[in-house]
Design an enzyme around this catalytic site. Sequence first.
Site, PDB file in Angstrom:
ATOM      1  N   ASP A  84       0.854  -1.197   0.000  1.00  0.00           N
ATOM      2  CA  ASP A  84       0.000   0.000   0.000  1.00  0.00           C
ATOM      3  C   ASP A  84       0.889   1.246   0.000  1.00  0.00           C
ATOM      4  OD1 ASP A  84      -2.386   1.407   0.194  1.00  0.00           O
ATOM      5  OD2 ASP A  84      -2.504   1.239   2.374  1.00  0.00           O
ATOM      6  N   GLU A 135      -1.016   6.055  -8.546  1.00  0.00           N
ATOM      7  CA  GLU A 135      -1.854   7.153  -8.057  1.00  0.00           C
ATOM      8  C   GLU A 135      -1.467   8.486  -8.677  1.00  0.00           C
ATOM      9  OE1 GLU A 135      -2.350   7.337  -3.779  1.00  0.00           O
ATOM     10  OE2 GLU A 135      -2.546   9.499  -3.806  1.00  0.00           O
ATOM     11  N   GLY A 178      -8.172   7.865   7.247  1.00  0.00           N
ATOM     12  CA  GLY A 178      -8.512   8.107   8.655  1.00  0.00           C
ATOM     13  C   GLY A 178      -9.977   8.512   8.797  1.00  0.00           C
ATOM     14  N   HIS A 206      -9.406   4.863  -1.846  1.00  0.00           N
ATOM     15  CA  HIS A 206      -8.672   4.848  -0.577  1.00  0.00           C
ATOM     16  C   HIS A 206      -9.542   5.492   0.495  1.00  0.00           C
ATOM     17  CE1 HIS A 206      -4.431   3.693  -1.684  1.00  0.00           C
ATOM     18  NE2 HIS A 206      -5.037   3.716  -2.855  1.00  0.00           N
ATOM     19  N   ASN A 230      -8.541   0.536   6.546  1.00  0.00           N
ATOM     20  CA  ASN A 230      -7.511   0.310   7.551  1.00  0.00           C
ATOM     21  C   ASN A 230      -7.980   0.781   8.931  1.00  0.00           C
ATOM     22  OD1 ASN A 230      -5.107  -0.185   8.856  1.00  0.00           O
ATOM     23  ND2 ASN A 230      -4.058   1.607   8.065  1.00  0.00           N
TER      24      ASN A 230
HETATM   25  P1  13P Z   1      -8.565   4.266   6.053  1.00  0.00           P
HETATM   26  O1  13P Z   1      -7.508   4.111   7.112  1.00  0.00           O
HETATM   27  O2  13P Z   1      -9.201   5.593   6.085  1.00  0.00           O
HETATM   28  O3  13P Z   1      -9.542   3.151   6.091  1.00  0.00           O
HETATM   29  O4  13P Z   1      -7.813   4.207   4.648  1.00  0.00           O
HETATM   30  C1  13P Z   1      -7.140   3.054   4.262  1.00  0.00           C
HETATM   31  C2  13P Z   1      -6.389   3.256   3.017  1.00  0.00           C
HETATM   32  O5  13P Z   1      -6.796   3.960   2.126  1.00  0.00           O
HETATM   33  C3  13P Z   1      -5.119   2.555   2.872  1.00  0.00           C
HETATM   34  O6  13P Z   1      -4.479   2.889   1.697  1.00  0.00           O
END
Ligand code: 13P
Length: 287
Positions: A84, A135, A178, A206, A230
Amino acid sequence: MLVNAKEMLDNAYENGYAIGHFNTNNLEWTKAILLAAEEKKTPVIIATSEGASKYMGGFKVVADLVKAMHDGLGITVPVAIHLDHGSYEGAKACIEAGFTSVMFDGSHFPLEENLEKTKEIVELAHSKGISVEAEVGGIGGTEDGVTSSGEVADVEECKQIAACGIDFLAAGIGNIHGVYPDDWEGLNFDVLKEISDAVKMPIVLHGGTGIPDEQIKKAISLGVSKINVNTECQLVFAEATRKYIEAGKDLEGKGFDPRKLLADGTQAIIDKVEEKIDMFGSANTAK
Ligand code: 13P
Protein backbone atom coordinates in the site's frame (compact mmCIF):
# COMPACT_ATOMS: atom_id res chain seq x y z
CA MET A 1 -1.22 -20.14 -3.63
CA LEU A 2 -1.52 -16.39 -3.59
CA VAL A 3 -2.64 -14.58 -6.75
CA ASN A 4 -2.17 -11.11 -8.16
CA ALA A 5 -5.08 -8.71 -7.91
CA LYS A 6 -5.77 -8.22 -11.63
CA GLU A 7 -8.29 -10.95 -12.32
CA MET A 8 -10.29 -10.40 -9.12
CA LEU A 9 -10.53 -6.66 -9.84
CA ASP A 10 -11.37 -7.10 -13.51
CA ASN A 11 -14.19 -9.45 -12.47
CA ALA A 12 -15.41 -6.94 -9.89
CA TYR A 13 -15.26 -4.10 -12.44
CA GLU A 14 -17.22 -6.07 -15.02
CA ASN A 15 -19.83 -7.30 -12.58
CA GLY A 16 -20.45 -4.17 -10.49
CA TYR A 17 -19.02 -4.96 -7.06
CA ALA A 18 -15.80 -4.12 -5.22
CA ILE A 19 -13.06 -6.19 -3.62
CA GLY A 20 -11.99 -5.25 -0.09
CA HIS A 21 -8.40 -4.23 0.52
CA PHE A 22 -7.70 -4.61 4.24
CA ASN A 23 -4.43 -3.48 5.78
CA THR A 24 -2.70 -5.95 8.07
CA ASN A 25 -0.57 -5.06 11.06
CA ASN A 26 0.36 -8.41 12.56
CA LEU A 27 -0.48 -12.08 12.82
CA GLU A 28 -3.96 -11.60 14.32
CA TRP A 29 -4.93 -9.11 11.62
CA THR A 30 -3.75 -11.42 8.86
CA LYS A 31 -5.66 -14.36 10.32
CA ALA A 32 -8.82 -12.31 10.81
CA ILE A 33 -8.85 -11.05 7.20
CA LEU A 34 -8.20 -14.54 5.79
CA LEU A 35 -10.91 -16.17 7.93
CA ALA A 36 -13.47 -13.49 7.07
CA ALA A 37 -12.78 -13.79 3.34
CA GLU A 38 -13.04 -17.58 3.48
CA GLU A 39 -16.32 -17.37 5.41
CA LYS A 40 -17.74 -14.92 2.86
CA LYS A 41 -16.36 -16.80 -0.15
CA THR A 42 -14.76 -13.71 -1.62
CA PRO A 43 -11.41 -12.85 -3.13
CA VAL A 44 -9.53 -10.45 -0.85
CA ILE A 45 -6.52 -8.17 -0.87
CA ILE A 46 -4.31 -8.12 2.22
CA ALA A 47 -2.18 -5.00 2.20
CA THR A 48 0.63 -3.47 4.21
CA SER A 49 2.13 -0.04 4.22
CA GLU A 50 5.90 0.25 4.32
CA GLY A 51 5.64 1.34 7.97
CA ALA A 52 3.58 -1.70 8.97
CA SER A 53 5.97 -3.95 7.04
CA LYS A 54 8.91 -2.50 8.94
CA TYR A 55 7.04 -3.05 12.20
CA MET A 56 6.49 -6.70 11.28
CA GLY A 57 10.17 -7.29 10.46
CA GLY A 58 10.33 -6.50 6.76
CA PHE A 59 8.60 -7.18 3.45
CA LYS A 60 9.66 -10.82 3.31
CA VAL A 61 8.18 -11.49 6.75
CA VAL A 62 4.84 -10.10 5.54
CA ALA A 63 4.83 -12.02 2.24
CA ASP A 64 5.87 -15.26 3.94
CA LEU A 65 3.38 -14.79 6.79
CA VAL A 66 0.46 -14.32 4.43
CA LYS A 67 1.53 -17.24 2.23
CA ALA A 68 2.16 -19.62 5.13
CA MET A 69 -1.03 -18.66 6.94
CA HIS A 70 -3.08 -18.97 3.75
CA ASP A 71 -1.79 -22.53 3.37
CA GLY A 72 -1.87 -23.35 7.09
CA LEU A 73 -5.51 -22.35 7.45
CA GLY A 74 -6.49 -24.11 4.22
CA ILE A 75 -7.85 -20.94 2.63
CA THR A 76 -9.47 -21.61 -0.75
CA VAL A 77 -10.49 -18.10 -1.92
CA PRO A 78 -8.13 -15.98 -4.07
CA VAL A 79 -5.83 -13.85 -1.88
CA ALA A 80 -3.39 -11.15 -3.00
CA ILE A 81 -0.64 -9.64 -0.85
CA HIS A 82 -0.33 -5.99 -1.83
CA LEU A 83 1.99 -3.11 -0.96
CA ASP A 84 0.00 0.00 0.00
CA HIS A 85 1.39 3.44 -0.95
CA GLY A 86 4.77 2.05 -1.91
CA SER A 87 7.80 4.17 -2.64
CA TYR A 88 9.84 3.44 -5.77
CA GLU A 89 12.41 1.50 -3.72
CA GLY A 90 9.71 -0.18 -1.61
CA ALA A 91 7.78 -1.40 -4.65
CA LYS A 92 10.95 -2.91 -6.12
CA ALA A 93 11.79 -4.58 -2.80
CA CYS A 94 8.27 -6.08 -2.54
CA ILE A 95 8.49 -7.45 -6.09
CA GLU A 96 11.62 -9.30 -4.92
CA ALA A 97 10.14 -10.30 -1.56
CA GLY A 98 7.20 -12.26 -3.03
CA PHE A 99 4.32 -9.76 -2.97
CA THR A 100 1.75 -10.50 -5.66
CA SER A 101 0.63 -6.89 -6.10
CA VAL A 102 2.18 -3.47 -5.49
CA MET A 103 1.04 0.12 -5.38
CA PHE A 104 3.64 2.59 -6.54
CA ASP A 105 2.57 5.95 -5.16
CA GLY A 106 4.46 8.58 -7.09
CA SER A 107 1.72 11.16 -6.62
CA HIS A 108 4.08 13.53 -4.77
CA PHE A 109 6.53 13.58 -7.72
CA PRO A 110 6.17 15.95 -10.69
CA LEU A 111 3.87 14.21 -13.21
CA GLU A 112 6.64 13.32 -15.70
CA GLU A 113 8.67 11.62 -12.99
CA ASN A 114 5.60 9.78 -11.65
CA LEU A 115 4.82 8.49 -15.18
CA GLU A 116 8.41 7.44 -15.83
CA LYS A 117 8.81 5.59 -12.55
CA THR A 118 5.34 4.01 -12.83
CA LYS A 119 6.25 2.61 -16.27
CA GLU A 120 9.43 1.14 -14.88
CA ILE A 121 7.61 -0.53 -11.96
CA VAL A 122 4.92 -1.85 -14.33
CA GLU A 123 7.51 -3.44 -16.59
CA LEU A 124 9.33 -5.07 -13.71
CA ALA A 125 6.18 -6.21 -11.90
CA HIS A 126 4.42 -7.55 -14.99
CA SER A 127 7.50 -9.56 -15.98
CA LYS A 128 6.84 -11.49 -12.75
CA GLY A 129 3.04 -11.63 -12.97
CA ILE A 130 2.55 -8.98 -10.26
CA SER A 131 -0.27 -6.42 -10.55
CA VAL A 132 0.30 -2.67 -10.19
CA GLU A 133 -1.73 0.21 -8.75
CA ALA A 134 -0.61 3.80 -9.27
CA GLU A 135 -1.85 7.15 -8.06
CA VAL A 136 -2.25 10.68 -9.31
CA GLY A 137 -3.42 13.52 -7.11
CA GLY A 138 -3.11 13.07 -3.37
CA ILE A 139 -5.45 11.22 -1.03
CA GLY A 140 -6.14 13.38 2.00
CA GLY A 141 -5.12 12.58 5.55
CA THR A 142 -1.93 11.07 6.86
CA GLU A 143 -0.44 7.78 5.71
CA ASP A 144 2.86 6.70 7.23
CA GLY A 145 3.62 10.28 8.17
CA VAL A 146 2.95 11.65 4.67
CA THR A 147 0.13 14.18 4.72
CA SER A 148 -1.66 15.17 1.55
CA SER A 149 -4.25 17.87 1.20
CA GLY A 150 -6.53 15.48 -0.71
CA GLU A 151 -6.85 16.97 -4.15
CA VAL A 152 -9.39 15.84 -6.65
CA ALA A 153 -7.46 14.12 -9.44
CA ASP A 154 -7.04 15.67 -12.87
CA VAL A 155 -8.72 13.61 -15.60
CA GLU A 156 -5.91 14.18 -18.14
CA GLU A 157 -3.31 13.02 -15.61
CA CYS A 158 -5.43 9.94 -14.89
CA LYS A 159 -5.45 9.09 -18.61
CA GLN A 160 -1.69 9.45 -18.80
CA ILE A 161 -0.99 7.23 -15.82
CA ALA A 162 -3.51 4.64 -17.01
CA ALA A 163 -1.59 4.52 -20.29
CA CYS A 164 1.52 3.40 -18.36
CA GLY A 165 0.05 -0.11 -18.34
CA ILE A 166 -1.16 -0.16 -14.73
CA ASP A 167 -3.86 -2.59 -13.66
CA PHE A 168 -5.91 -0.28 -11.40
CA LEU A 169 -5.88 3.41 -10.60
CA ALA A 170 -6.04 5.31 -7.31
CA ALA A 171 -7.45 8.76 -7.95
CA GLY A 172 -8.43 11.34 -5.37
CA ILE A 173 -12.16 12.14 -5.44
CA GLY A 174 -12.42 13.93 -2.12
CA ASN A 175 -11.62 10.82 -0.05
CA ILE A 176 -9.32 11.03 2.97
CA HIS A 177 -7.41 8.48 5.05
CA GLY A 178 -8.51 8.11 8.65
CA VAL A 179 -11.71 9.35 10.26
CA TYR A 180 -13.61 11.93 8.18
CA PRO A 181 -14.00 15.40 9.71
CA ASP A 182 -17.55 16.58 10.48
CA ASP A 183 -17.41 19.15 7.69
CA TRP A 184 -16.36 16.62 5.00
CA GLU A 185 -18.19 17.34 1.76
CA GLY A 186 -18.46 13.74 0.59
CA LEU A 187 -17.11 12.01 -2.53
CA ASN A 188 -17.04 13.95 -5.79
CA PHE A 189 -19.11 11.70 -8.08
CA ASP A 190 -18.92 14.03 -11.09
CA VAL A 191 -15.14 13.74 -11.13
CA LEU A 192 -15.31 10.00 -10.46
CA LYS A 193 -17.58 9.54 -13.48
CA GLU A 194 -15.31 11.63 -15.70
CA ILE A 195 -12.23 9.67 -14.61
CA SER A 196 -14.01 6.36 -14.94
CA ASP A 197 -15.25 7.15 -18.47
CA ALA A 198 -11.75 8.28 -19.44
CA VAL A 199 -9.68 5.38 -18.10
CA LYS A 200 -12.14 2.47 -18.33
CA MET A 201 -10.31 0.42 -15.71
CA PRO A 202 -10.89 -0.55 -12.07
CA ILE A 203 -10.63 2.48 -9.79
CA VAL A 204 -9.40 2.29 -6.20
CA LEU A 205 -11.12 4.14 -3.39
CA HIS A 206 -8.67 4.85 -0.58
CA GLY A 207 -9.84 6.00 2.84
CA GLY A 208 -12.72 3.52 3.07
CA THR A 209 -13.18 4.12 6.80
CA GLY A 210 -16.34 6.04 7.60
CA ILE A 211 -17.66 6.66 4.07
CA PRO A 212 -21.46 6.26 4.28
CA ASP A 213 -22.73 3.03 2.68
CA GLU A 214 -24.82 4.88 0.09
CA GLN A 215 -21.75 6.77 -1.16
CA ILE A 216 -19.75 3.54 -1.32
CA LYS A 217 -22.48 1.87 -3.39
CA LYS A 218 -22.72 4.81 -5.77
CA ALA A 219 -18.93 4.85 -6.16
CA ILE A 220 -18.99 1.14 -7.03
CA SER A 221 -21.68 1.77 -9.65
CA LEU A 222 -19.32 4.34 -11.24
CA GLY A 223 -16.31 2.03 -11.55
CA VAL A 224 -14.74 1.75 -8.08
CA SER A 225 -13.67 -1.91 -7.81
CA LYS A 226 -11.23 -1.88 -4.86
CA ILE A 227 -11.92 -0.23 -1.53
CA ASN A 228 -9.17 0.26 1.04
CA VAL A 229 -10.00 -0.07 4.73
CA ASN A 230 -7.51 0.31 7.55
CA THR A 231 -8.49 2.68 10.38
CA GLU A 232 -11.92 1.10 10.93
CA CYS A 233 -10.38 -2.29 11.74
CA GLN A 234 -7.89 -0.62 14.09
CA LEU A 235 -10.70 1.18 15.91
CA VAL A 236 -12.83 -1.94 16.47
CA PHE A 237 -9.79 -3.96 17.54
CA ALA A 238 -8.81 -1.30 20.09
CA GLU A 239 -12.35 -0.95 21.38
CA ALA A 240 -12.88 -4.68 21.92
CA THR A 241 -9.47 -5.07 23.56
CA ARG A 242 -10.11 -2.10 25.85
CA LYS A 243 -13.46 -3.59 26.92
CA TYR A 244 -11.77 -6.92 27.71
CA ILE A 245 -9.21 -5.22 29.93
CA GLU A 246 -11.65 -2.78 31.52
CA ALA A 247 -13.86 -5.75 32.45
CA GLY A 248 -10.83 -7.19 34.28
CA LYS A 249 -10.87 -10.32 32.12
CA ASP A 250 -7.09 -10.30 31.76
CA LEU A 251 -6.90 -10.82 35.54
CA GLU A 252 -9.25 -13.81 35.59
CA GLY A 253 -7.48 -17.18 35.39
CA LYS A 254 -5.12 -17.13 32.44
CA GLY A 255 -6.91 -14.22 30.77
CA PHE A 256 -3.54 -12.56 30.26
CA ASP A 257 -2.56 -15.24 27.72
CA PRO A 258 -2.25 -13.36 24.42
CA ARG A 259 -4.45 -15.96 22.76
CA LYS A 260 -7.23 -14.83 25.12
CA LEU A 261 -6.20 -11.20 25.53
CA LEU A 262 -6.32 -10.57 21.76
CA ALA A 263 -9.25 -12.87 20.93
CA ASP A 264 -12.07 -10.31 21.26
CA GLY A 265 -10.16 -7.74 19.23
CA THR A 266 -9.44 -10.31 16.54
CA GLN A 267 -13.11 -11.33 16.40
CA ALA A 268 -14.04 -7.65 16.07
CA ILE A 269 -11.81 -7.41 12.97
CA ILE A 270 -13.41 -10.55 11.50
CA ASP A 271 -16.89 -9.07 12.06
CA LYS A 272 -15.89 -5.71 10.54
CA VAL A 273 -14.26 -7.29 7.48
CA GLU A 274 -17.32 -9.51 6.90
CA GLU A 275 -19.62 -6.48 7.21
CA LYS A 276 -17.54 -4.58 4.63
CA ILE A 277 -17.43 -7.54 2.24
CA ASP A 278 -21.24 -7.77 2.35
CA MET A 279 -21.54 -4.05 1.67
CA PHE A 280 -19.00 -4.12 -1.18
CA GLY A 281 -21.03 -6.92 -2.81
CA SER A 282 -18.19 -9.40 -3.28
CA ALA A 283 -19.54 -12.20 -1.06
CA ASN A 284 -19.92 -15.54 -2.89
CA THR A 285 -17.96 -14.37 -5.93
CA ALA A 286 -14.89 -16.55 -5.31
CA LYS A 287 -14.61 -19.15 -8.04
P1 13P B 1 -8.56 4.27 6.05
O1 13P B 1 -7.51 4.11 7.11
O2 13P B 1 -9.20 5.59 6.08
O3 13P B 1 -9.54 3.15 6.09
O4 13P B 1 -7.81 4.21 4.65
C1 13P B 1 -7.14 3.05 4.26
C2 13P B 1 -6.39 3.26 3.02
O5 13P B 1 -6.80 3.96 2.13
C3 13P B 1 -5.12 2.56 2.87
O6 13P B 1 -4.48 2.89 1.70
